[in-house]
Design a protein around this motif. Sequence first.
Motif, mmCIF file in Angstrom:
data_model
loop_
_atom_site.group_PDB
_atom_site.id
_atom_site.type_symbol
_atom_site.label_atom_id
_atom_site.label_comp_id
_atom_site.label_asym_id
_atom_site.label_seq_id
_atom_site.Cartn_x
_atom_site.Cartn_y
_atom_site.Cartn_z
ATOM 1 N N HIS A 67 0.909 -1.227 -0.033
ATOM 2 C CA HIS A 67 0.209 0.111 0.018
ATOM 3 C C HIS A 67 0.875 1.262 0.217
ATOM 4 O O HIS A 67 1.603 1.373 0.772
ATOM 5 C CB HIS A 67 -1.026 0.066 1.315
ATOM 6 N N ILE A 68 0.540 2.073 -0.898
ATOM 7 C CA ILE A 68 1.270 3.487 -1.073
ATOM 8 C C ILE A 68 0.314 4.626 -1.071
ATOM 9 O O ILE A 68 -0.665 4.646 -1.752
ATOM 10 C CB ILE A 68 1.960 3.416 -2.531
ATOM 11 N N GLY A 69 0.442 5.273 -0.013
ATOM 12 C CA GLY A 69 -0.433 6.771 0.097
ATOM 13 C C GLY A 69 0.606 7.749 -0.228
ATOM 14 O O GLY A 69 1.704 7.842 0.053
ATOM 15 N N PHE A 70 -0.002 8.704 -0.984
ATOM 16 C CA PHE A 70 0.939 10.025 -1.327
ATOM 17 C C PHE A 70 -0.004 11.196 -1.853
ATOM 18 O O PHE A 70 -1.099 10.887 -2.354
ATOM 19 C CB PHE A 70 1.847 9.609 -2.441
ATOM 20 N N SER A 71 0.557 12.166 -1.657
ATOM 21 C CA SER A 71 -0.221 13.274 -2.264
ATOM 22 C C SER A 71 0.729 14.117 -3.221
ATOM 23 O O SER A 71 1.942 14.465 -3.073
ATOM 24 C CB SER A 71 -0.308 14.625 -0.935
ATOM 25 N N ILE A 72 0.112 14.740 -4.102
ATOM 26 C CA ILE A 72 0.969 15.718 -5.058
ATOM 27 C C ILE A 72 0.336 17.153 -4.900
ATOM 28 O O ILE A 72 -0.994 17.106 -5.015
ATOM 29 C CB ILE A 72 0.147 14.963 -6.566
ATOM 30 N N ALA A 73 1.176 17.698 -5.011
ATOM 31 C CA ALA A 73 0.886 19.478 -4.786
ATOM 32 C C ALA A 73 0.344 20.039 -5.957
ATOM 33 O O ALA A 73 -0.299 20.933 -5.838
ATOM 34 C CB ALA A 73 2.185 20.043 -4.210
ATOM 35 N N ARG A 74 0.737 19.408 -7.225
ATOM 36 C CA ARG A 74 0.326 20.188 -8.389
ATOM 37 C C ARG A 74 0.252 19.166 -9.486
ATOM 38 O O ARG A 74 0.893 18.130 -9.308
ATOM 39 C CB ARG A 74 1.383 21.517 -8.930
ATOM 40 N N ASN A 75 -0.397 19.517 -10.396
ATOM 41 C CA ASN A 75 -0.790 18.580 -11.469
ATOM 42 C C ASN A 75 0.442 18.088 -12.087
ATOM 43 O O ASN A 75 1.352 18.935 -12.405
ATOM 44 C CB ASN A 75 -1.726 18.983 -12.528
ATOM 45 N N LEU A 76 0.950 16.656 -12.457
ATOM 46 C CA LEU A 76 2.021 16.441 -13.098
ATOM 47 C C LEU A 76 1.858 15.583 -14.429
ATOM 48 O O LEU A 76 0.809 15.089 -14.322
ATOM 49 C CB LEU A 76 2.787 15.413 -11.932
#
Length: 448
Positions: A327-336
């Motif tokens: 399981h990998i949880g992550f947040s992205i701060a801007r569109n990539l």
Amino acid sequence: MTHIKEKLPPPQSRQASEALPVSNGIETVISIKNISKKYRIAHRSARYTALRDNITYALLSPFQTIKNQMKKILARETKEEFWALKNINLDVKKGEVIGIIGRNGAGKSTLLKILTGITPPTEGEIKIKGKVVSLLEVGTGFHPELTGRENIFLNGAILGMTKRQIEKNFDKIVAFSGIERFIDTPVKRYSSGMYVRLAFSVAAHLEPDILLVDEVLAVGDADFQKKCLGKMDEVTKTQGRTILFVSHNMDAVSRLCKTTVLLEQGKISAIGDTDKIIELYLKGGPQHDTPLPLPMTDENVTLTEFSITQRGKQTESIDGSDPFGIHIGFSIARNLQSFRVGVLIKNSSGTLISRSFVQDWEPELEEITAGHYNANLLIPARLFMAGEYLIEIKLFCFRSKDYFADTPVQKTVTVHSPKEYHELASKSGTRGYFLIPTAWNMQHKKAS
Ligand SMILES: Nc1ncnc2c1ncn2[C@@H]1O[C@H](COP(=O)(O)OP(=O)(O)OP(=O)(O)O)[C@@H](O)[C@H]1O
Ligand SMILES: [Mg+2]
């Protein structure tokens, strides 16, 4: 996450000529006396700046670099000190090829960085005789917007070569790299394998007295790995060059190095004949990874979770009879764009045996919008042979940014055979990695 405090590195070459002892007619070219390195870690979400980024930032926008430094200074952080290396003593003779092995975080890269002068030791003394060239990170010093040709000149200059020296070696560098056709293509279009081919070729042709190599082989294909090992062998045998070779690939270490150093938690725990040291290292029992300081942030990406579960419980001891989850949880701060997230699966000596990325199956997720995500991978039952495996998660933007590259995010799992499987063959590690599902059908053919 851990916050790395470092000044902008000086160029990656170092010239020193202090008097060093000569024994049995062979000179000592590196003398490391009581080297210790203390780092200060700040407990606050901040960026880990890779060396390549530092160089790129400094070249592109000195103002930005100063602004970032100011931000770091102004930020209120709690600091903690720890020793990444403690009392290291090592003498290396001319022409020796020394392997440096050890678990993640043992201090291998730190030692090479100190030898190159990228970071100073906190205590101790180093004497080096001759020109040192290092290959510490894939394409260190490469600028993505510049072509292969331009990067050879840039990289050569960063490593302390004159334009004439680079011109003299240019054709050989290109030929060795095997990427002639792409030499005028910006390196951002290169695959990671092409990148490392060029980086290795530049370093190997700079005619250094001492070559420091950190993990670079991991990226190339098998053919190129062979070529690199051959080249390193050649430079030591025919040209008397000295190499320090850091790797998790035990096959490569054992082929290249006669002597190996085992680093454990910043200390040399063993040194001697390579095969004996590797055996000692592999026997060291299950790997105890340093606990990951989650959440970790690198530029636009924050990693909030990395866990392995089986039957609803977190565990690193896997029963091969049942599936298990990553399981990998992550947040992205801007569109990539060109974003990938997934796992690499390595054997206990660090050789990649398989990989799986979300975008291998769902390419439309390469364009990812800002927000929080959970990526879960279910590994089927009865897939792996019993043994230890390293699961490393990767988050990157293809050809532009490898997040958390400097602090690999990995866990070691121990897989146990499914209960129906009765292994009768030897347990000596020759059984491979994947279990072929029960497909046997054997019948007694009666004589007619
Ligand atoms: N600039 C830095 N600031 C703070 N801590 C650091 C810095 N560089 C490395 N460290 C820490 O120092 C320790 C040794 O790191 P190092 O990169 O030398 O390990 P390594 O043996 O090369 O590991 P790996 O096998 O994962 O490459 C680790 O705990 C790492 O987190
Ligand atoms: Mg390292």
